[in-house]
Design a protein around this motif. Structure first.
Motif, PDB file in Angstrom:
ATOM      1  N   UNK A 124       0.817  -1.218   0.000  1.00  0.00           N
ATOM      2  CA  UNK A 124       0.000   0.000   0.000  1.00  0.00           C
ATOM      3  C   UNK A 124       0.851   1.269   0.000  1.00  0.00           C
ATOM      4  N   UNK A 125       2.136   1.159   0.362  1.00  0.00           N
ATOM      5  CA  UNK A 125       2.987   2.338   0.463  1.00  0.00           C
ATOM      6  C   UNK A 125       3.858   2.454  -0.782  1.00  0.00           C
ATOM      7  N   UNK A 126       3.508   3.412  -1.625  1.00  0.00           N
ATOM      8  CA  UNK A 126       4.239   3.613  -2.878  1.00  0.00           C
ATOM      9  C   UNK A 126       5.521   4.390  -2.561  1.00  0.00           C
ATOM     10  N   UNK A 127       6.575   3.656  -2.218  1.00  0.00           N
ATOM     11  CA  UNK A 127       7.820   4.296  -1.782  1.00  0.00           C
ATOM     12  C   UNK A 127       8.532   5.024  -2.922  1.00  0.00           C
ATOM     13  N   UNK A 128       8.047   4.870  -4.145  1.00  0.00           N
ATOM     14  CA  UNK A 128       8.633   5.604  -5.260  1.00  0.00           C
ATOM     15  C   UNK A 128       8.489   7.111  -5.099  1.00  0.00           C
ATOM     16  N   UNK A 129       7.556   7.545  -4.260  1.00  0.00           N
ATOM     17  CA  UNK A 129       7.383   8.982  -4.006  1.00  0.00           C
ATOM     18  C   UNK A 129       8.615   9.605  -3.366  1.00  0.00           C
ATOM     19  N   UNK A 130       9.464   8.788  -2.748  1.00  0.00           N
ATOM     20  CA  UNK A 130      10.632   9.302  -2.034  1.00  0.00           C
ATOM     21  C   UNK A 130      11.798   9.609  -2.983  1.00  0.00           C
ATOM     22  N   UNK A 131      11.690   9.142  -4.208  1.00  0.00           N
ATOM     23  CA  UNK A 131      12.837   9.117  -5.112  1.00  0.00           C
ATOM     24  C   UNK A 131      13.260  10.505  -5.592  1.00  0.00           C
ATOM     25  N   UNK A 132      14.582  10.751  -5.617  1.00  0.00           N
ATOM     26  CA  UNK A 132      15.090  11.979  -6.241  1.00  0.00           C
ATOM     27  C   UNK A 132      15.935  11.646  -7.467  1.00  0.00           C
ATOM     28  N   UNK A 133      16.275  10.358  -7.624  1.00  0.00           N
ATOM     29  CA  UNK A 133      16.969   9.913  -8.840  1.00  0.00           C
ATOM     30  C   UNK A 133      16.224   8.696  -9.390  1.00  0.00           C
ATOM     31  N   UNK A 134      16.200   8.594 -10.717  1.00  0.00           N
ATOM     32  CA  UNK A 134      15.471   7.507 -11.362  1.00  0.00           C
ATOM     33  C   UNK A 134      16.452   6.588 -12.094  1.00  0.00           C
ATOM     34  N   UNK A 135      16.344   5.273 -11.885  1.00  0.00           N
ATOM     35  CA  UNK A 135      17.193   4.366 -12.637  1.00  0.00           C
ATOM     36  C   UNK A 135      16.686   4.203 -14.065  1.00  0.00           C
ATOM     37  N   UNK A 136      17.619   4.290 -15.009  1.00  0.00           N
ATOM     38  CA  UNK A 136      17.275   4.071 -16.412  1.00  0.00           C
ATOM     39  C   UNK A 136      17.876   2.736 -16.828  1.00  0.00           C
ATOM     40  N   UNK A 137      17.050   1.857 -17.329  1.00  0.00           N
ATOM     41  CA  UNK A 137      17.468   0.494 -17.673  1.00  0.00           C
ATOM     42  C   UNK A 137      17.695   0.382 -19.175  1.00  0.00           C
ATOM     43  N   UNK A 138      18.869  -0.136 -19.559  1.00  0.00           N
ATOM     44  CA  UNK A 138      19.185  -0.350 -20.973  1.00  0.00           C
ATOM     45  C   UNK A 138      19.123  -1.839 -21.267  1.00  0.00           C
ATOM     46  N   UNK A 139      18.058  -2.244 -21.923  1.00  0.00           N
ATOM     47  CA  UNK A 139      17.865  -3.667 -22.214  1.00  0.00           C
ATOM     48  C   UNK A 139      18.983  -4.210 -23.114  1.00  0.00           C
ATOM     49  N   UNK A 140      19.486  -3.382 -24.008  1.00  0.00           N
ATOM     50  CA  UNK A 140      20.503  -3.865 -24.949  1.00  0.00           C
ATOM     51  C   UNK A 140      21.839  -4.154 -24.254  1.00  0.00           C
ATOM     52  N   UNK A 155      12.236  -4.484 -16.567  1.00  0.00           N
ATOM     53  CA  UNK A 155      12.072  -3.079 -16.246  1.00  0.00           C
ATOM     54  C   UNK A 155      12.169  -2.831 -14.757  1.00  0.00           C
ATOM     55  N   UNK A 156      11.814  -1.640 -14.361  1.00  0.00           N
ATOM     56  CA  UNK A 156      11.908  -1.227 -12.950  1.00  0.00           C
ATOM     57  C   UNK A 156      10.555  -0.681 -12.516  1.00  0.00           C
ATOM     58  N   UNK A 157      10.095  -1.142 -11.379  1.00  0.00           N
ATOM     59  CA  UNK A 157       8.799  -0.717 -10.863  1.00  0.00           C
ATOM     60  C   UNK A 157       8.969   0.616 -10.139  1.00  0.00           C
ATOM     61  N   UNK A 158       8.648   1.693 -10.832  1.00  0.00           N
ATOM     62  CA  UNK A 158       8.876   3.032 -10.271  1.00  0.00           C
ATOM     63  C   UNK A 158       7.870   3.393  -9.181  1.00  0.00           C
ATOM     64  N   UNK A 159       6.839   2.598  -8.996  1.00  0.00           N
ATOM     65  CA  UNK A 159       5.928   2.823  -7.866  1.00  0.00           C
ATOM     66  C   UNK A 159       6.649   2.565  -6.544  1.00  0.00           C
ATOM     67  N   UNK A 160       7.644   1.675  -6.568  1.00  0.00           N
ATOM     68  CA  UNK A 160       8.313   1.281  -5.316  1.00  0.00           C
ATOM     69  C   UNK A 160       9.800   1.604  -5.284  1.00  0.00           C
ATOM     70  N   UNK A 161      10.428   1.834  -6.447  1.00  0.00           N
ATOM     71  CA  UNK A 161      11.857   2.171  -6.481  1.00  0.00           C
ATOM     72  C   UNK A 161      12.092   3.477  -5.743  1.00  0.00           C
ATOM     73  N   UNK A 162      13.012   3.453  -4.762  1.00  0.00           N
ATOM     74  CA  UNK A 162      13.311   4.660  -3.983  1.00  0.00           C
ATOM     75  C   UNK A 162      14.478   5.442  -4.564  1.00  0.00           C
ATOM     76  N   UNK A 163      15.089   4.921  -5.627  1.00  0.00           N
ATOM     77  CA  UNK A 163      16.169   5.660  -6.278  1.00  0.00           C
ATOM     78  C   UNK A 163      17.481   5.616  -5.535  1.00  0.00           C
ATOM     79  N   UNK A 164      17.720   4.540  -4.810  1.00  0.00           N
ATOM     80  CA  UNK A 164      18.950   4.452  -4.005  1.00  0.00           C
ATOM     81  C   UNK A 164      20.199   4.286  -4.872  1.00  0.00           C
TER      82      UNK A 164
END
Ligand code: SF4
Ligand code: SF4
Length: 93
Positions: free
Chosen positions: A23-39, A65-74
């Motif tokens: 229930x806690x979308x910890x992605x709200x805490x993020x100040x950096x976003x991980x970018x995933x390169x599939x290639x 991919x990365x679930x940005x609802x929960x990724x905290x951007x660590x």
């Protein structure tokens, strides 16, 4: 006084009901976003093992991919990736 054996002790630290963490979308805490390169990804799954939020999405043994609802951007995933397949980008405020 007779001491109880470990089998007679009350249970402790048991979560009996459905956990509330989804229930806690910890992605709200993020100040950096991980970018995933599939290639660049070899699907070694090291990032999946290290992510503290289980935010690396895996299907059939491959990162999808990365679930940005929960990724905290660590940034741990980007640091442990041996192929540089994840980079961190500052969020725009
Ligand atoms: S650690 Fe890097 S190469 Fe390994 S699965 Fe994750 S993104 Fe892909
Ligand atoms: S930045 Fe942190 S929380 Fe987000 S996917 Fe990577 S390891 Fe997980």
């Amino acid at each position: 006084m007779k001491l109880k054996t470990w089998k007679e002790l009350e249970e402790g630290g048991v979560v009996r009901n459905t956990p509330t963490s989804p229930q806690y979308k910890t992605g709200d805490w993020r100040i950096k976003t991980p970018l995933f390169s599939e290639s660049d990804c070899t699907h070694c799954l090291i990032c999946f093992l290290y992510c503290p939020d289980s935010a690396i999405k895996v299907k059939l043994g491959k990162v999808i991919g990365i679930d940005l609802d929960y990724c905290k951007g660590c940034g741990i995933c980007a640091n442990v990736c041996p192929k540089g397949a994840i980079s961190m980008k500052e969020e725009e405020i």
